[in-house]
Design a protein around this motif. Structure first.
Motif, PDB file in Angstrom:
ATOM      1  N   GLU A 137       0.795  -1.000  -0.131  1.00  0.00           N
ATOM      2  CA  GLU A 137      -0.122   0.118  -0.002  1.00  0.00           C
ATOM      3  C   GLU A 137       0.938   1.159  -0.129  1.00  0.00           C
ATOM      4  OE1 GLU A 137      -3.328   0.274  -0.236  1.00  0.00           O
ATOM      5  OE2 GLU A 137      -3.353  -1.750  -0.569  1.00  0.00           O
ATOM      6  N   LEU A 138       1.640   1.331  -1.044  1.00  0.00           N
ATOM      7  CA  LEU A 138       2.553   2.427  -1.378  1.00  0.00           C
ATOM      8  C   LEU A 138       2.225   3.348  -2.555  1.00  0.00           C
ATOM      9  CD1 LEU A 138       5.212   3.662  -0.146  1.00  0.00           C
ATOM     10  CD2 LEU A 138       6.702   1.811  -1.775  1.00  0.00           C
ATOM     11  N   PRO A 139       1.837   4.497  -2.195  1.00  0.00           N
ATOM     12  CA  PRO A 139       1.386   5.449  -3.381  1.00  0.00           C
ATOM     13  C   PRO A 139       2.692   5.918  -4.098  1.00  0.00           C
ATOM     14  CG  PRO A 139       0.359   6.078  -1.264  1.00  0.00           C
ATOM     15  CD  PRO A 139       1.403   5.144  -1.012  1.00  0.00           C
ATOM     16  N   LEU A 140       2.828   5.790  -5.292  1.00  0.00           N
ATOM     17  CA  LEU A 140       3.645   6.112  -6.322  1.00  0.00           C
ATOM     18  C   LEU A 140       3.379   6.609  -7.430  1.00  0.00           C
ATOM     19  CD1 LEU A 140       5.652   2.481  -6.774  1.00  0.00           C
ATOM     20  CD2 LEU A 140       6.141   4.223  -5.003  1.00  0.00           C
ATOM     21  N   PHE A 141       4.076   7.802  -7.736  1.00  0.00           N
ATOM     22  CA  PHE A 141       3.620   8.918  -8.766  1.00  0.00           C
ATOM     23  C   PHE A 141       3.793   8.151 -10.008  1.00  0.00           C
ATOM     24  CE2 PHE A 141       8.145   9.757  -8.527  1.00  0.00           C
ATOM     25  CZ  PHE A 141       8.591   9.977  -9.848  1.00  0.00           C
ATOM     26  N   ALA A 142       2.618   8.532 -10.991  1.00  0.00           N
ATOM     27  CA  ALA A 142       2.568   8.105 -12.334  1.00  0.00           C
ATOM     28  C   ALA A 142       3.296   9.108 -13.378  1.00  0.00           C
ATOM     29  CB  ALA A 142       1.197   7.756 -12.762  1.00  0.00           C
ATOM     30  N   LEU A 143       3.824   8.721 -14.385  1.00  0.00           N
ATOM     31  CA  LEU A 143       4.507   9.372 -15.166  1.00  0.00           C
ATOM     32  C   LEU A 143       3.440   9.891 -16.456  1.00  0.00           C
ATOM     33  CD1 LEU A 143       7.877   7.599 -15.810  1.00  0.00           C
ATOM     34  CD2 LEU A 143       7.404   9.920 -14.438  1.00  0.00           C
ATOM     35  N   LYS A 144       2.299   9.929 -16.200  1.00  0.00           N
ATOM     36  CA  LYS A 144       1.136  10.772 -17.007  1.00  0.00           C
ATOM     37  C   LYS A 144       1.160  12.188 -16.777  1.00  0.00           C
ATOM     38  CE  LYS A 144      -1.528   6.348 -16.699  1.00  0.00           C
ATOM     39  NZ  LYS A 144      -2.846   5.719 -16.369  1.00  0.00           N
ATOM     40  N   PHE A 145       1.204  12.874 -17.771  1.00  0.00           N
ATOM     41  CA  PHE A 145       1.081  14.268 -18.023  1.00  0.00           C
ATOM     42  C   PHE A 145      -0.066  14.733 -18.266  1.00  0.00           C
ATOM     43  CE2 PHE A 145       5.719  13.340 -18.413  1.00  0.00           C
ATOM     44  CZ  PHE A 145       6.302  14.488 -18.003  1.00  0.00           C
ATOM     45  N   SER A 146      -0.719  15.364 -17.438  1.00  0.00           N
ATOM     46  CA  SER A 146      -2.150  16.034 -17.727  1.00  0.00           C
ATOM     47  C   SER A 146      -2.071  17.397 -18.614  1.00  0.00           C
ATOM     48  CB  SER A 146      -2.807  16.388 -16.391  1.00  0.00           C
ATOM     49  OG  SER A 146      -2.247  17.045 -15.775  1.00  0.00           O
ATOM     50  N   ASP A 147      -0.853  17.951 -18.350  1.00  0.00           N
ATOM     51  CA  ASP A 147      -0.402  19.107 -19.152  1.00  0.00           C
ATOM     52  C   ASP A 147       1.080  19.131 -19.063  1.00  0.00           C
ATOM     53  OD1 ASP A 147       0.633  20.948 -17.156  1.00  0.00           O
ATOM     54  OD2 ASP A 147      -1.495  20.833 -16.435  1.00  0.00           O
ATOM     55  N   TRP A 148       1.820  19.873 -19.934  1.00  0.00           N
ATOM     56  CA  TRP A 148       3.238  19.924 -20.270  1.00  0.00           C
ATOM     57  C   TRP A 148       3.898  21.072 -19.467  1.00  0.00           C
ATOM     58  CZ3 TRP A 148       4.524  15.368 -22.236  1.00  0.00           C
ATOM     59  CH2 TRP A 148       3.569  14.984 -23.187  1.00  0.00           C
ATOM     60  N   SER A 149       3.084  21.772 -18.498  1.00  0.00           N
ATOM     61  CA  SER A 149       3.793  22.963 -17.727  1.00  0.00           C
ATOM     62  C   SER A 149       4.858  22.195 -16.670  1.00  0.00           C
ATOM     63  CB  SER A 149       2.755  23.556 -16.982  1.00  0.00           C
ATOM     64  OG  SER A 149       1.895  22.642 -15.897  1.00  0.00           O
ATOM     65  N   PHE A 150       5.904  23.057 -16.270  1.00  0.00           N
ATOM     66  CA  PHE A 150       6.896  22.461 -15.704  1.00  0.00           C
ATOM     67  C   PHE A 150       6.488  22.718 -14.023  1.00  0.00           C
ATOM     68  CE2 PHE A 150      10.594  23.318 -12.855  1.00  0.00           C
ATOM     69  CZ  PHE A 150      11.297  22.257 -13.192  1.00  0.00           C
ATOM     70  N   GLY A 151       5.653  23.533 -13.779  1.00  0.00           N
ATOM     71  CA  GLY A 151       5.154  23.819 -12.336  1.00  0.00           C
ATOM     72  C   GLY A 151       4.369  22.594 -11.843  1.00  0.00           C
ATOM     73  N   ALA A 152       3.589  22.028 -12.786  1.00  0.00           N
ATOM     74  CA  ALA A 152       2.483  20.916 -12.408  1.00  0.00           C
ATOM     75  C   ALA A 152       3.231  19.582 -12.457  1.00  0.00           C
ATOM     76  CB  ALA A 152       1.301  20.867 -13.051  1.00  0.00           C
ATOM     77  N   ASN A 153       4.299  19.521 -13.049  1.00  0.00           N
ATOM     78  CA  ASN A 153       5.080  18.383 -13.455  1.00  0.00           C
ATOM     79  C   ASN A 153       6.468  18.159 -13.066  1.00  0.00           C
ATOM     80  OD1 ASN A 153       2.782  16.793 -15.017  1.00  0.00           O
ATOM     81  ND2 ASN A 153       3.045  18.633 -16.004  1.00  0.00           N
ATOM     82  N   LYS A 154       6.777  19.211 -12.150  1.00  0.00           N
ATOM     83  CA  LYS A 154       8.419  19.503 -11.636  1.00  0.00           C
ATOM     84  C   LYS A 154       9.174  18.090 -11.368  1.00  0.00           C
ATOM     85  CE  LYS A 154       8.950  21.970  -8.203  1.00  0.00           C
ATOM     86  NZ  LYS A 154       9.209  23.123  -7.277  1.00  0.00           N
ATOM     87  N   MET A 155       8.429  17.265 -10.561  1.00  0.00           N
ATOM     88  CA  MET A 155       8.856  16.163  -9.892  1.00  0.00           C
ATOM     89  C   MET A 155       9.105  14.947 -11.328  1.00  0.00           C
ATOM     90  SD  MET A 155       8.013  13.274  -7.036  1.00  0.00           S
ATOM     91  CE  MET A 155       8.713  14.331  -5.987  1.00  0.00           C
ATOM     92  N   ARG A 156       8.099  15.015 -12.119  1.00  0.00           N
ATOM     93  CA  ARG A 156       8.165  14.108 -13.255  1.00  0.00           C
ATOM     94  C   ARG A 156       9.497  14.500 -14.271  1.00  0.00           C
ATOM     95  NH1 ARG A 156       2.714  14.860 -12.289  1.00  0.00           N
ATOM     96  NH2 ARG A 156       1.642  12.975 -12.038  1.00  0.00           N
ATOM     97  N   TYR A 157       9.574  15.965 -14.705  1.00  0.00           N
ATOM     98  CA  TYR A 157      10.567  16.171 -15.424  1.00  0.00           C
ATOM     99  C   TYR A 157      11.899  15.963 -14.983  1.00  0.00           C
ATOM    100  CZ  TYR A 157       7.478  18.692 -18.804  1.00  0.00           C
ATOM    101  OH  TYR A 157       6.578  18.876 -19.734  1.00  0.00           O
ATOM    102  N   LEU A 158      12.158  16.148 -13.557  1.00  0.00           N
ATOM    103  CA  LEU A 158      13.369  16.165 -12.837  1.00  0.00           C
ATOM    104  C   LEU A 158      13.800  14.520 -12.867  1.00  0.00           C
ATOM    105  CD1 LEU A 158      13.049  18.581  -9.934  1.00  0.00           C
ATOM    106  CD2 LEU A 158      14.531  18.883 -11.870  1.00  0.00           C
ATOM    107  N   PHE A 159      12.744  14.016 -12.576  1.00  0.00           N
ATOM    108  CA  PHE A 159      12.982  12.208 -12.584  1.00  0.00           C
ATOM    109  C   PHE A 159      13.381  11.749 -13.980  1.00  0.00           C
ATOM    110  CE2 PHE A 159      11.172   7.792 -13.133  1.00  0.00           C
ATOM    111  CZ  PHE A 159      11.990   7.277 -12.026  1.00  0.00           C
ATOM    112  N   LEU A 160      12.672  12.357 -15.061  1.00  0.00           N
ATOM    113  CA  LEU A 160      13.196  11.832 -16.250  1.00  0.00           C
ATOM    114  C   LEU A 160      14.422  12.259 -16.691  1.00  0.00           C
ATOM    115  CD1 LEU A 160       9.743  12.495 -18.043  1.00  0.00           C
ATOM    116  CD2 LEU A 160      10.627  10.245 -17.387  1.00  0.00           C
ATOM    117  N   LEU A 161      14.983  13.437 -16.353  1.00  0.00           N
ATOM    118  CA  LEU A 161      16.060  13.965 -16.803  1.00  0.00           C
ATOM    119  C   LEU A 161      17.116  13.282 -15.881  1.00  0.00           C
ATOM    120  CD1 LEU A 161      18.133  16.293 -17.931  1.00  0.00           C
ATOM    121  CD2 LEU A 161      17.496  17.380 -15.859  1.00  0.00           C
ATOM    122  N   THR A 162      17.147  12.890 -14.745  1.00  0.00           N
ATOM    123  CA  THR A 162      17.851  12.134 -13.908  1.00  0.00           C
ATOM    124  C   THR A 162      18.204  10.568 -14.274  1.00  0.00           C
ATOM    125  OG1 THR A 162      17.119  13.199 -11.747  1.00  0.00           O
ATOM    126  CG2 THR A 162      18.321  11.191 -11.455  1.00  0.00           C
TER     127      THR A 162
END
Length: 250
Positions: free
Chosen positions: A191-216
């Motif tokens: 029962e461990l919530p994990l963020f999904a790599l689904k983008f509802s929009d392409w803004s950096f503010g709403a997807n900061k963790m996703r972008y940083l994770f993908l770059l890493t």
């Protein structure tokens, strides 16, 4: 219109076909080719959902078919691969293992290696829960089966293409493999919530963790190659845990 409706399902069937080929190679002990076809299956698994959203043709049949394909590609194959790795890592023994060898058409089966097949059971259970869980629309609860499959399939790739003696010795240690199998089964259904790599929009503010994770991820793959895969999975889990703590505090 009718053809458009079947495009996502056709892509899902390509996932299943790739997984079926991977099963053949995994059973025959060619774990590198098994990994390649699992990667192809996961590629199709990503694009079938994307195609369904773009074409606006989501269906209950597509949802069930997707899980059935994932059971093979991201469940059966990593389970067989872990079994094969354990079968190689475990020392030859007499007694029960020898009895099994003589009774199963001259195929040597070390009973402890069957622990690797627990991954199949845990993956199937996770996918069954996913199909009826309405909470997993924008995020995941537990490690997704494709991520777990990549984790397991990275092991033979590391041992084949990155000959680091200490790493190889660790990956061929039977107790490490058994421990990894049990941790894998736990993470799939935790029962461990994990963020999904689904983008509802392409803004950096709403997807900061996703972008940083993908770059890493890109940087890790460039510098660590196949060793990057387990590091990325661990990073994915840790970042999700940190994000969850921040949300609880706020």
């Amino acid at each position: 219109m009718r053809i458009k409706r079947h495009i996502p399902n056709f892509i899902t069937l390509l996932n299943l076909f790739s997984g079926s080929l991977a099963v053949i190679f995994a059973v025959k002990g060619n774990l590198v080719l098994a990994a390649i076809f699992v990667a192809a299956g996961i590629f199709f698994d990503f694009f079938d959902g994307l195609a369904a959203r773009l074409l606006n043709v989501k269906s209950e049949v597509g949802l069930q078919l997707d899980s059935l394909a994932d059971v093979v590609t991201s469940g059966v194959v990593p389970g067989i691969v872990m079994y094969q790795l354990l079968n190689k890592a475990l020392p030859s023994a007499s007694g029960l293992a020898a009895d099994w060898e003589s009774s199963l058409f001259d195929v040597q089966i070390k009973p402890l290696a069957l622990i690797g097949l627990f991954i199949i059971l845990a993956s199937a259970y996770r996918l069954a829960k996913f199909n009826v869980d309405e909470k997993q629309t924008d995020s995941f609860i537990g490690l997704p089966t494709p991520a777990n499959a990549l984790l397991i399939l990275s092991l033979p790739l590391i041992m084949t293409y990155q000959l680091v003696p200490m790493v190889t010795a660790l990956l061929m240690n039977e107790w490490f493999l058994i421990g990894l199998t049990l941790v894998s089964c736990y993470l799939l259904n935790a029962e461990l919530p994990l963020f999904a790599l689904k983008f509802s929009d392409w803004s950096f503010g709403a997807n900061k963790m996703r972008y940083l994770f993908l770059l890493t991820c890109v940087l890790l793959i460039i510098y660590l190659q196949f060793i990057a895969i387990p590091v990325i999975i661990l990073l994915y889990v840790l970042l999700s845990m940190i994000s969850n703590r921040k949300e609880i505090k706020s």
